[in-house]
Each structure stands twice: as structure tokens, then as C-alpha cells.
Design a protein around this motif. Structure first.
Motif, PDB file in Angstrom:
ATOM      1  N   ARG A 175       0.865  -1.311  -0.047  1.00  0.00           N
ATOM      2  CA  ARG A 175      -0.045   0.045   0.117  1.00  0.00           C
ATOM      3  C   ARG A 175       0.763   1.256  -0.024  1.00  0.00           C
ATOM      4  O   ARG A 175       0.658   2.197  -0.819  1.00  0.00           O
ATOM      5  CB  ARG A 175      -0.874   0.073   1.218  1.00  0.00           C
ATOM      6  N   ASP A 176       1.802   1.281   0.821  1.00  0.00           N
ATOM      7  CA  ASP A 176       2.694   2.344   1.100  1.00  0.00           C
ATOM      8  C   ASP A 176       3.540   2.724  -0.028  1.00  0.00           C
ATOM      9  O   ASP A 176       3.820   3.833  -0.677  1.00  0.00           O
ATOM     10  CB  ASP A 176       3.523   2.461   2.326  1.00  0.00           C
ATOM     11  N   ARG A 177       4.281   1.705  -0.718  1.00  0.00           N
ATOM     12  CA  ARG A 177       5.145   1.738  -1.791  1.00  0.00           C
ATOM     13  C   ARG A 177       4.388   2.343  -2.860  1.00  0.00           C
ATOM     14  O   ARG A 177       4.687   3.205  -4.023  1.00  0.00           O
ATOM     15  CB  ARG A 177       5.711   0.516  -2.210  1.00  0.00           C
ATOM     16  N   GLY A 178       3.017   1.591  -3.213  1.00  0.00           N
ATOM     17  CA  GLY A 178       2.177   2.112  -4.449  1.00  0.00           C
ATOM     18  C   GLY A 178       1.777   3.667  -4.062  1.00  0.00           C
ATOM     19  O   GLY A 178       1.899   4.324  -5.138  1.00  0.00           O
ATOM     20  N   ALA A 179       1.403   4.004  -2.802  1.00  0.00           N
ATOM     21  CA  ALA A 179       1.129   5.504  -2.751  1.00  0.00           C
ATOM     22  C   ALA A 179       2.170   6.397  -3.066  1.00  0.00           C
ATOM     23  O   ALA A 179       2.088   7.528  -3.702  1.00  0.00           O
ATOM     24  CB  ALA A 179       0.699   5.400  -1.234  1.00  0.00           C
ATOM     25  N   GLY A 180       3.343   5.866  -2.572  1.00  0.00           N
ATOM     26  CA  GLY A 180       4.539   7.024  -2.778  1.00  0.00           C
ATOM     27  C   GLY A 180       4.919   6.946  -4.364  1.00  0.00           C
ATOM     28  O   GLY A 180       5.232   8.165  -5.030  1.00  0.00           O
ATOM     29  N   PHE A 181       4.769   5.673  -5.004  1.00  0.00           N
ATOM     30  CA  PHE A 181       4.985   6.007  -6.471  1.00  0.00           C
ATOM     31  C   PHE A 181       3.816   6.783  -7.162  1.00  0.00           C
ATOM     32  O   PHE A 181       4.488   7.683  -8.101  1.00  0.00           O
ATOM     33  CB  PHE A 181       4.851   4.598  -7.024  1.00  0.00           C
ATOM     34  N   LEU A 182       2.676   6.640  -6.856  1.00  0.00           N
ATOM     35  CA  LEU A 182       1.756   7.301  -7.424  1.00  0.00           C
ATOM     36  C   LEU A 182       1.867   8.724  -7.335  1.00  0.00           C
ATOM     37  O   LEU A 182       1.516   9.617  -8.156  1.00  0.00           O
ATOM     38  CB  LEU A 182       0.476   6.877  -6.887  1.00  0.00           C
ATOM     39  N   GLN A 183       2.156   8.960  -5.868  1.00  0.00           N
ATOM     40  CA  GLN A 183       2.514  10.588  -5.549  1.00  0.00           C
ATOM     41  C   GLN A 183       3.435  11.111  -6.488  1.00  0.00           C
ATOM     42  O   GLN A 183       3.578  12.430  -6.954  1.00  0.00           O
ATOM     43  CB  GLN A 183       3.117  10.744  -4.045  1.00  0.00           C
ATOM     44  N   ALA A 184       4.523  10.452  -6.995  1.00  0.00           N
ATOM     45  CA  ALA A 184       5.534  11.056  -7.883  1.00  0.00           C
ATOM     46  C   ALA A 184       5.222  11.048  -9.216  1.00  0.00           C
ATOM     47  O   ALA A 184       5.676  12.012 -10.005  1.00  0.00           O
ATOM     48  CB  ALA A 184       6.872  10.080  -7.822  1.00  0.00           C
ATOM     49  N   VAL A 185       4.378  10.183  -9.648  1.00  0.00           N
ATOM     50  CA  VAL A 185       4.147  10.046 -11.186  1.00  0.00           C
ATOM     51  C   VAL A 185       2.817  10.513 -11.584  1.00  0.00           C
ATOM     52  O   VAL A 185       2.520  10.471 -12.730  1.00  0.00           O
ATOM     53  CB  VAL A 185       4.333   8.511 -11.809  1.00  0.00           C
ATOM     54  N   GLU A 186       1.789  10.470 -10.784  1.00  0.00           N
ATOM     55  CA  GLU A 186       0.347  10.646 -11.148  1.00  0.00           C
ATOM     56  C   GLU A 186       0.308  11.965 -11.970  1.00  0.00           C
ATOM     57  O   GLU A 186       0.776  13.025 -11.597  1.00  0.00           O
ATOM     58  CB  GLU A 186      -0.314  10.745  -9.969  1.00  0.00           C
ATOM     59  N   GLY A 187      -0.507  11.946 -12.973  1.00  0.00           N
ATOM     60  CA  GLY A 187      -0.821  13.143 -13.832  1.00  0.00           C
ATOM     61  C   GLY A 187       0.437  13.118 -14.886  1.00  0.00           C
ATOM     62  O   GLY A 187       0.428  14.036 -15.907  1.00  0.00           O
ATOM     63  N   LYS A 188       1.430  12.468 -14.798  1.00  0.00           N
ATOM     64  CA  LYS A 188       2.850  12.778 -15.575  1.00  0.00           C
ATOM     65  C   LYS A 188       3.056  11.586 -16.405  1.00  0.00           C
ATOM     66  O   LYS A 188       3.501  11.635 -17.173  1.00  0.00           O
ATOM     67  CB  LYS A 188       3.932  13.026 -14.786  1.00  0.00           C
ATOM     68  N   VAL A 189       2.418  10.420 -16.131  1.00  0.00           N
ATOM     69  CA  VAL A 189       2.653   9.084 -17.010  1.00  0.00           C
ATOM     70  C   VAL A 189       1.440   8.615 -16.988  1.00  0.00           C
ATOM     71  O   VAL A 189       0.441   9.037 -16.493  1.00  0.00           O
ATOM     72  CB  VAL A 189       3.520   8.191 -16.203  1.00  0.00           C
ATOM     73  N   ASP A 190       1.270   7.721 -18.097  1.00  0.00           N
ATOM     74  CA  ASP A 190      -0.059   6.834 -18.198  1.00  0.00           C
ATOM     75  C   ASP A 190       0.221   5.438 -17.684  1.00  0.00           C
ATOM     76  O   ASP A 190       0.450   4.671 -18.147  1.00  0.00           O
ATOM     77  CB  ASP A 190      -0.568   6.788 -20.073  1.00  0.00           C
TER      78      ASP A 190
END
Length: 303
Positions: A175-190
Motif C-alpha cells: 500500500r505505502d510503496r504504491g502510494a509513494g510511487f503514484l505521488q511521484a508520477v500521477e498525472g505525468k505518466v499513463d
């Protein structure tokens, strides 16, 4: 009167002599209490993963240094077995239980059982969603996910087609690794696909094969641990593709692939240090010392 004074002085001398003879014994008694061999139980999620093998070895080595007895039990990635293992440790009368949860939600009942028995609990690497826990020893998995996401974005660029291989559903690490990853890339990659492969290499291979068949345009992958990343690499190589893959844990196998230029990077968690910190915190608590609710272990991006 003189006889009485002489008798009194003699009695006082005897008392003082007795006290001086007792003191070494009392000091030794106090030392033996402080240096008591504590019994620590450690329920670990799986020993079929190099990361957790290293973590358990770190705990075992530090327990030996600290003079504590440790009993390590393997839950084999089965939440029901973990609950049973914890009950066994409770029946053995251990002084403290370390738990590396298979499932952060399901483990709550096992933590509560230990609480009811008056046995303190410390969680390791993954947290528990319920029950009373003395301390939690782990890397900052959210921060690790951010590191992975930022580097993937740097390599693949904005707008890249990205897939994510998730860890065991319900685990705080996934859960936490996924949340951190999305925090960094969301809206910037598909993000074209995100599926669980349960932190397992074999499942990582199968899931990645299916992903590539359904989405051959994938350009980059974040796997929430190295075992899944290595499985994904097998599938990618078999498909003859060149795809950026970033893992998590920096296991020996993953580091070898990084040196070969096949794996882009991995977030290093330092499992041996997590195991050592868990034992150090456990012994400190059992000795009556105050311990922190969260003991973070440093991580870094290896590329």
C-alpha cells in the motif's frame, strides 16, 4: 553501663559486617536481573524471499550478541498460519513477539491475542492495522515509492506508458510503496495496468507476460519488490522488448542485474539493519527503557 555500651558496640559491628558481606550478593542479583536471557518470538511472513531471509539473519545475529533467545517461525505467506504461529509463541511464554505481517489487516487478531496474554508486540517492515503495538521498525515505504517514481519519470519521460506490479494485497508495504510511487508520477505518466503479483518472482513473470500481451506499448515498470521485478525482466526479455524496470529491496540478485544493465534501479531497504533494529528495540523495551513508536531504517536508490 560500660558493659551495655560494649555490648551495643559489638552488636553494631556484627550488623555492619553482615551488611558488607551481603552487598556483593545483592549487586550480583541486580546484574542477573538486568542480563536476563529474554525469550523473543519472531513470526516472519515468508522465508521464501531473500529479503526476509536477510532480515531474519540480522535479527538472529543481533539476538545472539544481546544474549537473547529467539524463535523464528515462517508463516509461508499465509495469514491463517501466521495467526496460529503467534498463538504457539504465546503458549511458549515468550517475553515479546516480533511480527512481520503477511496481511496488515488480518494480523490484528494475532496482535490482540498477544495483548490479552500480556505479551508486548513489535511490528517489523509491515505494520498492523489493529491491536496494541509497542514499536514499528521499518523503512519509510512511501518515501521509497517516491524515489522509484521520480527515477522512472526521469528515465521514461512524461507521458510514458507505465505498469505497476503490486505486492501482497492488504500488506502495508504494498500500500505505502504504491502510494509513494503514484505521488511521484500521477498525472505525468499513463498507468496502463496495475496488478498484484504477491511479491513473488514466479507470479511476477506470469503477470508481466499477461500485461505485455494486453498492453504491448508498455515502456516502464515499477515492481514493488525485486522478486517481482526479476520475474518481470524474464517476461520482457522473452518478448524481446527493452523496457525500464525498477524494483524495491536491492537484493543480491537485483544488484547483479543492475550491474548487467538489465534492471534500471532498486530501492535499498537494508533488511539486515531492520532485523538488528528490531532486536535492539525489543531488548531495550524488556529492560524497561523507553522506545520510539516508529524506528525508521535508512533507504537509498541503487542504480
Amino acid at each position: 553501663m560500660k558493659k551495655f555500651k560494649l555490648l551495643f558496640a559489638t552488636l553494631m559491628l556484627l550488623v555492619l559486617t553482615a551488611c558488607s558481606m551481603e552487598s556483593p550478593f545483592l549487586e550480583n542479583a541486580e546484574e542477573s536481573t538486568t542480563n536476563e536471557n529474554f525469550k523473543i518470538g519472531f513470526s516472519i511472513s515468508t522465508l521464501n524471499n531473500p529479503f526476509f531471509v536477510t532480515l531474519s539473519e540480522g535479527a538472529e545475529a543481533n539476538a545472539k550478541e544481546q544474549g537473547a533467545d529467539i524463535s523464528i517461525v515462517d508463516a509461508q505467506d499465509d495469514a491463517s498460519k501466521q495467526a496460529s504461529d503467534v498463538e504457539d509463541l504465546i503458549q511458549q511464554g515468550v517475553d515479546l513477539i516480533l511480527i512481520n505481517p503477511v496481511d496488515s489487516s488480518a494480523v490484528g487478531s494475532a496482535v490482540e491475542s498477544a495483548n490479552a496474554a500480556g505479551i508486548p508486540v513489535i511490528t517489523v517492515d509491515r505494520s498492523a492495522e489493529s491491536g496494541e503495538v509497542v514499536s514499528h521498525i521499518a523503512s519509510d515505504n512511501v518515501a521509497g515509492g517516491v524515489l522509484a517514481g521520480e527515477y522512472l519519470l526521469e528515465l521514461a519521460g512524461e507521458g510514458a506508458k507505465v505498469a505497476m506490479l503490486e505486492g501482497t494485497a492488504g500488506s502495508s508495504a504494498a500500500r505505502d510503496r504504491g502510494a509513494g510511487f503514484l505521488q511521484a508520477v500521477e498525472g505525468k505518466v499513463d498507468i496502463v495496468k496495475s496488478l498484484t503479483a504477491n511479491f513473488d518472482r514466479g507470479e511476477g513473470l506470469t503477470v508481466m507476460e499477461n500485461m505485455l500481451q494486453a498492453n504491448p506499448e508498455i515502456e516502464a515498470v515499477f515492481a514493488q519488490n525485486d522478486e517481482m521485478a526479476l520475474g518481470a525482466l524474464e517476461a520482457i526479455e522473452a518478448a524481446g522488448k527493452n523496457i525500464v524496470v525498477i524494483g524495491f529491496d536491492a537484493t543480491d540478485d537485483a544488484l547483479a542485474k543492475i550491474k548487467e544493465g538489465k534492471l534500471a534501479a532498486s530501492v535499498a531497504q537494508k533488511p539486515e539493519e531492520i532485523g538488528k533494529a528490531a532486536i535492539k528495540t525489543a531488548v531495550a523495551y524488556l529492560n524497561g527503557e523507553k522506545v520510539e513508536e516508529f524506528v525508521p531504517v535508512e533507504l537509498e536508490l541503487v542504480k
